[in-house]
Design a protein around this motif. Structure first.
Motif, PDB file in Angstrom:
ATOM      1  N   TYR A  57     -12.565   0.168   4.786  1.00  6.18           N
ATOM      2  CA  TYR A  57     -12.553   1.460   5.481  1.00  6.18           C
ATOM      3  C   TYR A  57     -13.183   2.510   4.573  1.00  6.18           C
ATOM      4  CZ  TYR A  57      -8.772   3.056   2.466  1.00  6.18           C
ATOM      5  OH  TYR A  57      -8.041   3.432   1.361  1.00  6.18           O
ATOM      6  N   ILE A 115      -2.448   6.901  -7.612  1.00  7.09           N
ATOM      7  CA  ILE A 115      -2.725   5.989  -6.489  1.00  7.09           C
ATOM      8  C   ILE A 115      -2.985   4.583  -7.038  1.00  7.09           C
ATOM      9  CG2 ILE A 115      -4.480   5.366  -4.746  1.00  7.09           C
ATOM     10  CD1 ILE A 115      -4.835   8.423  -4.232  1.00  7.09           C
ATOM     11  N   ALA A 120      -0.802   1.286  -6.483  1.00  4.30           N
ATOM     12  CA  ALA A 120      -1.507   0.266  -5.704  1.00  4.30           C
ATOM     13  C   ALA A 120      -1.511  -1.067  -6.455  1.00  4.30           C
ATOM     14  CB  ALA A 120      -2.939   0.719  -5.420  1.00  4.30           C
ATOM     15  N   PHE A 161       1.995  -2.714  -6.366  1.00  8.47           N
ATOM     16  CA  PHE A 161       2.321  -3.235  -5.037  1.00  8.47           C
ATOM     17  C   PHE A 161       1.426  -4.423  -4.691  1.00  8.47           C
ATOM     18  CE2 PHE A 161       1.842  -3.570  -0.465  1.00  8.47           C
ATOM     19  CZ  PHE A 161       3.158  -3.537  -0.037  1.00  8.47           C
ATOM     20  N   ASN A 162       0.138  -4.284  -4.946  1.00 13.49           N
ATOM     21  CA  ASN A 162      -0.809  -5.324  -4.553  1.00 13.49           C
ATOM     22  C   ASN A 162      -0.541  -6.631  -5.299  1.00 13.49           C
ATOM     23  OD1 ASN A 162      -1.825  -3.232  -3.078  1.00 13.49           O
ATOM     24  ND2 ASN A 162      -3.835  -3.166  -4.071  1.00 13.49           N
ATOM     25  N   GLN A 222     -12.890   1.494   0.472  1.00 13.92           N
ATOM     26  CA  GLN A 222     -12.002   0.497  -0.134  1.00 13.92           C
ATOM     27  C   GLN A 222     -12.137  -0.831   0.597  1.00 13.92           C
ATOM     28  OE1 GLN A 222      -7.733   1.331   0.058  1.00 13.92           O
ATOM     29  NE2 GLN A 222      -7.418   0.279  -1.888  1.00 13.92           N
ATOM     30  N   LEU A 279     -10.034  -4.384   0.929  1.00 16.31           N
ATOM     31  CA  LEU A 279      -8.720  -4.991   0.681  1.00 16.31           C
ATOM     32  C   LEU A 279      -8.745  -6.411   1.237  1.00 16.31           C
ATOM     33  CD1 LEU A 279      -6.508  -2.003   1.796  1.00 16.31           C
ATOM     34  CD2 LEU A 279      -6.163  -3.227  -0.358  1.00 16.31           C
ATOM     35  N   LEU A 289       0.115  -2.630   4.917  1.00 16.68           N
ATOM     36  CA  LEU A 289      -0.366  -1.701   3.886  1.00 16.68           C
ATOM     37  C   LEU A 289      -1.351  -0.697   4.500  1.00 16.68           C
ATOM     38  CD1 LEU A 289      -0.731  -0.594   1.029  1.00 16.68           C
ATOM     39  CD2 LEU A 289      -2.499  -2.326   0.663  1.00 16.68           C
ATOM     40  N   ARG A 340       0.250   2.171   6.123  1.00 15.01           N
ATOM     41  CA  ARG A 340       0.754   3.170   5.162  1.00 15.01           C
ATOM     42  C   ARG A 340      -0.386   3.992   4.573  1.00 15.01           C
ATOM     43  NH1 ARG A 340       3.988  -0.567   2.862  1.00 15.01           N
ATOM     44  NH2 ARG A 340       2.954  -0.427   0.858  1.00 15.01           N
ATOM     45  N   ILE A 341      -1.477   3.314   4.230  1.00 16.31           N
ATOM     46  CA  ILE A 341      -2.637   4.012   3.653  1.00 16.31           C
ATOM     47  C   ILE A 341      -3.152   5.054   4.647  1.00 16.31           C
ATOM     48  CG2 ILE A 341      -5.056   3.736   2.968  1.00 16.31           C
ATOM     49  CD1 ILE A 341      -4.317   1.112   1.594  1.00 16.31           C
ATOM     50  N   ASP A 360      -1.360   8.320   4.532  1.00 20.91           N
ATOM     51  CA  ASP A 360      -1.334   9.000   3.233  1.00 20.91           C
ATOM     52  C   ASP A 360      -2.081  10.337   3.333  1.00 20.91           C
ATOM     53  OD1 ASP A 360      -1.798   9.696   0.468  1.00 20.91           O
ATOM     54  OD2 ASP A 360      -1.332   7.618  -0.022  1.00 20.91           O
ATOM     55  N   ARG A 403      -3.245  12.176   1.128  1.00 21.95           N
ATOM     56  CA  ARG A 403      -4.264  12.447   0.109  1.00 21.95           C
ATOM     57  C   ARG A 403      -5.681  12.157   0.599  1.00 21.95           C
ATOM     58  NH1 ARG A 403      -0.678   9.454  -4.351  1.00 21.95           N
ATOM     59  NH2 ARG A 403      -0.533   8.048  -2.552  1.00 21.95           N
ATOM     60  N   MET A 424      -6.615  -4.070  -7.876  1.00 21.39           N
ATOM     61  CA  MET A 424      -7.386  -2.972  -7.267  1.00 21.39           C
ATOM     62  C   MET A 424      -8.337  -2.406  -8.320  1.00 21.39           C
ATOM     63  SD  MET A 424      -8.402  -1.518  -4.635  1.00 21.39           S
ATOM     64  CE  MET A 424      -7.341  -2.544  -3.626  1.00 21.39           C
TER      65      MET A 424
HETATM   66  C1  LIG Z   1      -7.635   5.898  -1.015  1.00 22.56           C
HETATM   67  C2  LIG Z   1      -6.271   5.295  -1.159  1.00 22.56           C
HETATM   68  C3  LIG Z   1      -6.152   3.927  -1.435  1.00 22.56           C
HETATM   69  C4  LIG Z   1      -4.891   3.346  -1.573  1.00 22.56           C
HETATM   70  N1  LIG Z   1      -4.797   2.000  -1.847  1.00 22.56           N
HETATM   71  C5  LIG Z   1      -3.575   1.431  -1.964  1.00 22.56           C
HETATM   72  C6  LIG Z   1      -3.457   0.028  -2.246  1.00 22.56           C
HETATM   73  O1  LIG Z   1      -4.428  -0.708  -2.403  1.00 22.56           O
HETATM   74  N2  LIG Z   1      -2.184  -0.475  -2.359  1.00 22.56           N
HETATM   75  C7  LIG Z   1      -1.062   0.304  -2.236  1.00 22.56           C
HETATM   76  O2  LIG Z   1       0.051  -0.218  -2.342  1.00 22.56           O
HETATM   77  N3  LIG Z   1      -1.168   1.620  -1.991  1.00 22.56           N
HETATM   78  C8  LIG Z   1      -2.378   2.191  -1.851  1.00 22.56           C
HETATM   79  N4  LIG Z   1      -2.477   3.540  -1.601  1.00 22.56           N
HETATM   80  C9  LIG Z   1      -1.233   4.325  -1.535  1.00 22.56           C
HETATM   81  C10 LIG Z   1      -0.590   4.233  -0.161  1.00 22.56           C
HETATM   82  O3  LIG Z   1      -1.306   5.060   0.733  1.00 22.56           O
HETATM   83  C11 LIG Z   1       0.889   4.689  -0.219  1.00 22.56           C
HETATM   84  O4  LIG Z   1       1.000   5.898  -0.891  1.00 22.56           O
HETATM   85  C12 LIG Z   1       1.751   3.669  -0.944  1.00 22.56           C
HETATM   86  O5  LIG Z   1       1.579   2.422  -0.330  1.00 22.56           O
HETATM   87  C13 LIG Z   1       3.232   4.071  -0.896  1.00 22.56           C
HETATM   88  O6  LIG Z   1       3.645   4.197   0.448  1.00 22.56           O
HETATM   89  P1  LIG Z   1       4.940   5.005   0.842  1.00 22.56           P
HETATM   90  O7  LIG Z   1       4.748   6.363   0.257  1.00 22.56           O
HETATM   91  O8  LIG Z   1       4.983   4.984   2.339  1.00 22.56           O
HETATM   92  O9  LIG Z   1       6.078   4.259   0.204  1.00 22.56           O
HETATM   93  C14 LIG Z   1      -3.725   4.142  -1.436  1.00 22.56           C
HETATM   94  C15 LIG Z   1      -3.854   5.504  -1.149  1.00 22.56           C
HETATM   95  C16 LIG Z   1      -5.114   6.081  -1.017  1.00 22.56           C
HETATM   96  C17 LIG Z   1      -5.226   7.554  -0.724  1.00 22.56           C
END
Ligand SMILES: Cc1cc2nc3c(=O)[nH]c(=O)nc-3n(C[C@H](O)[C@H](O)[C@H](O)COP(=O)(O)O)c2cc1C
Length: 139
Positions: free
Chosen positions: A7, A23, A27, A30-31, A49, A51, A61, A64-65, A68, A70, A92
């Motif tokens: 994406y 981040i 990531a 978790f990954n 990104q 994945l 995941l 959730r992303i 986010d 951000r 990552m």
């Molecule tokens: C650009 C971007 C890439 C991300 N990539 C990952 C990732 O590969 N793995 C991951 O666990 N969280 C990733 N995150 C963070 C998740 O969006 C999220 O904050 C995290 O999974 C925690 O989720 P929660 O706040 O609902 O517990 C990424 C966030 C952004 C903005």
């Protein structure tokens, strides 16, 4: 079933280098626990990104992303079943692409901004090529 997902998105205007480190730290933890692998590219406040992982884990995941705060304007470019991972060792990887990197990308792929990446029928060969190129010649 193993899938790969790509994406692109726009970083929130407030996102700092510390946010990027945060981040990536989360990531990677978790990954690695969830057998997810891939690579995150950043240029001019845009992310792309890739994945890789089991279908359900990957989709959970990604949901959730997508929420986010951000980043925003998240556009799915590519979602495809794969026989094996392209980046099995990377929980990552991360690369901020500079102007020179973008020049090489422009020469090879004809795009100068991530915004120009598009999807055809849920596949985006050019996005795959972008990761291939960056990981071969720029990393
Ligand atoms: C650009 C971007 C890439 C991300 N990539 C990952 C990732 O590969 N793995 C991951 O666990 N969280 C990733 N995150 C963070 C998740 O969006 C999220 O904050 C995290 O999974 C925690 O989720 P929660 O706040 O609902 O517990 C990424 C966030 C952004 C903005």
């Amino acid at each position: 079933m193993l899938f790969e997902l790509i994406y692109r998105s726009e970083a929130d205007t407030n996102v700092s280098d510390d946010d990027l480190l945060n981040i990536l730290g989360k990531a990677r933890r978790f990954n690695s626990k969830n057998e997810l692998t891939g690579c995150l590219l950043y240029n001019d406040r845009h992310f792309v990104q890739i994945l890789e992982g089991e279908f359900n884990t990957l989709n959970e995941l990604y949901a959730r992303i997508r929420k986010d705060s951000r980043h925003h304007n998240i556009i799915t470019l590519h979602m495809k079943e794969i026989a094996s991972r392209a980046y099995p060792d990377w929980t990552m990887a991360f690369k901020a692409l500079e102007a020179d990197d973008m020049k090489s990308i422009k020469n090879a792929l004809g795009i100068s901004q991530f915004k120009e990446l598009n999807s055809i029928n849920e596949e985006s060969p050019i996005s795959k090529q972008l990761f291939w190129m960056v990981t071969q010649s720029i990393f």
